[in-house]
Design an enzyme around this catalytic site. Sequence first.
Site, mmCIF file in Angstrom:
data_model
loop_
_atom_site.group_PDB
_atom_site.id
_atom_site.type_symbol
_atom_site.label_atom_id
_atom_site.label_comp_id
_atom_site.label_asym_id
_atom_site.label_seq_id
_atom_site.Cartn_x
_atom_site.Cartn_y
_atom_site.Cartn_z
ATOM 1 N N TYR A 1 40.406 80.611 37.763
ATOM 2 C CA TYR A 1 41.726 80.071 37.414
ATOM 3 C C TYR A 1 41.686 79.239 36.127
ATOM 4 C CZ TYR A 1 41.764 80.808 42.478
ATOM 5 O OH TYR A 1 41.590 81.319 43.737
ATOM 6 N N TYR B 1 46.236 79.834 52.690
ATOM 7 C CA TYR B 1 45.437 80.470 51.641
ATOM 8 C C TYR B 1 44.431 81.407 52.296
ATOM 9 C CZ TYR B 1 42.297 81.495 47.859
ATOM 10 O OH TYR B 1 41.536 82.188 46.949
ATOM 11 N N ASP C 1 41.728 83.025 60.320
ATOM 12 C CA ASP C 1 40.876 83.039 59.127
ATOM 13 C C ASP C 1 40.030 81.760 59.127
ATOM 14 O OD1 ASP C 1 39.764 82.843 56.634
ATOM 15 O OD2 ASP C 1 41.603 83.279 55.524
ATOM 16 N N LYS D 1 31.840 82.337 53.517
ATOM 17 C CA LYS D 1 31.379 81.077 52.921
ATOM 18 C C LYS D 1 30.056 80.548 53.491
ATOM 19 C CE LYS D 1 35.832 79.346 51.214
ATOM 20 N NZ LYS D 1 35.688 79.101 49.797
#
Length: 424
Positions: free
Chosen positions: A13, A141, A242, A271
């Site tokens: 980003y 997200y 999630d 992760k």
Amino acid sequence: MLEYDREHILHPYAPSNPSIDMTFVRSARGVYLELEDGKKIIDGMSSWWSVIHGYNVEALNNAAAEQLSKMSHVMFGGITHEPAIKLAKTLIDITDDALERVFFSDSGSVSVEVALKMAFQYWSSQGNSQKSKILAFYKGYHGDTFGAMSVCDPVTGMHSVFEKILHKNIFAEAPGCAYDEAWDDRYIADFASKLEQHHREIAAVILEPIVQGAGGMRIYSPRFLKEVSALCDAYDVLLILDEVATGFGRTGKLFAYEHAGVSPDILCVGKALTGGYMSLAATLTTKKVMAGVESNGNVLMHGPTFMANPLACSVANASLALLLDSPWQQRVLAIEAQLKAELAACNDLDIVKEVRVLGAIGVVELNRDVDLAWMTPKFIENGVWIRPFLNLVYIMPPYVTSREELTQITQAIHAVIKEFEASR
Ligand code: PLP
């Protein structure tokens, strides 16, 4: 090197050719990142939730080296291997009893893509192609690939940039009831009404259990998750949880859904799965969902080149053994208690809107956006690596962070926010 980086390499980003230099990390050990000038700073971010045991961990290094001498990779189409089988067994053992099927992939975003495919195929294979939407949440997200983006918060997510090409889903109000707050049915009203209205076209509901991460670092009531789960059952809609960010102990439970005692139909992890050593993720589901997907001779339509990469699976096996043999819960709860005690001082600053803590997650929400270019060097001067976004200064340190190191992090947060307030 920094000049080459600036001219040629894109970062997350970030504009190409950015005006500020990247922080150059030479090596990392324990909870410390060593910078180019030899300065060592404490990583308060666990490299975005992943490095739960710290860096350069002997057991993980050994697992990687041992697996390297056997094979670092082999295709998974038509082939299988011990590291994948062992890892699947551990994941099935430590997650909800109903989760019995595992799909390995490369990253959290892809694990979400696979979860969405499972949900759509579950219905379409059984002849129900009307169920073609996902009910997701504002402030959620789930990753940066197209399917994942289509279920991220439509305002702060990238929906406006990709509006014309994103799959149109349905969104319910973000969980509004804080973790310890008394329950009120109005918190679930919007979700319940969206589900009631649209359930015939909804294949699944997706959400991050208990902590909405990159969409706003919001910590919500287990009761909310319970209500969502009950309504999914009532309307015969699949529930995708999630846990890419929250999985493997981060919230004080091995998986955040345990706070609510619910059972997902599909679960995404990533992760911290490899202790942050390399990219690996998994999507777990039930026998029932896979039987649905495979109705009428169908199969799940996904198969990445590096599926179940043996090197990553071996490191994941070592990381999970290390975690499960450690007093991880005690450590995480000790971090939680210390973060609550020490971050409370931030409440005295006018610029601070709210301090939130759950497990090894600490969030200081400001009433204005931070200036990253100003703040990053200040944190480094204070000996810590913290990467705020928008108006959120947040940390999720490795579980092995000592009391003294954690105090250094919390003191740095207070000092830098105070200076930020004074400088504006
Ligand atoms: N899901 C959640 C909850 C996440 O926090 C993230 C990443 O931050 C993802 C999915 C995407 O994972 P990855 O960045 O590995 O693709």
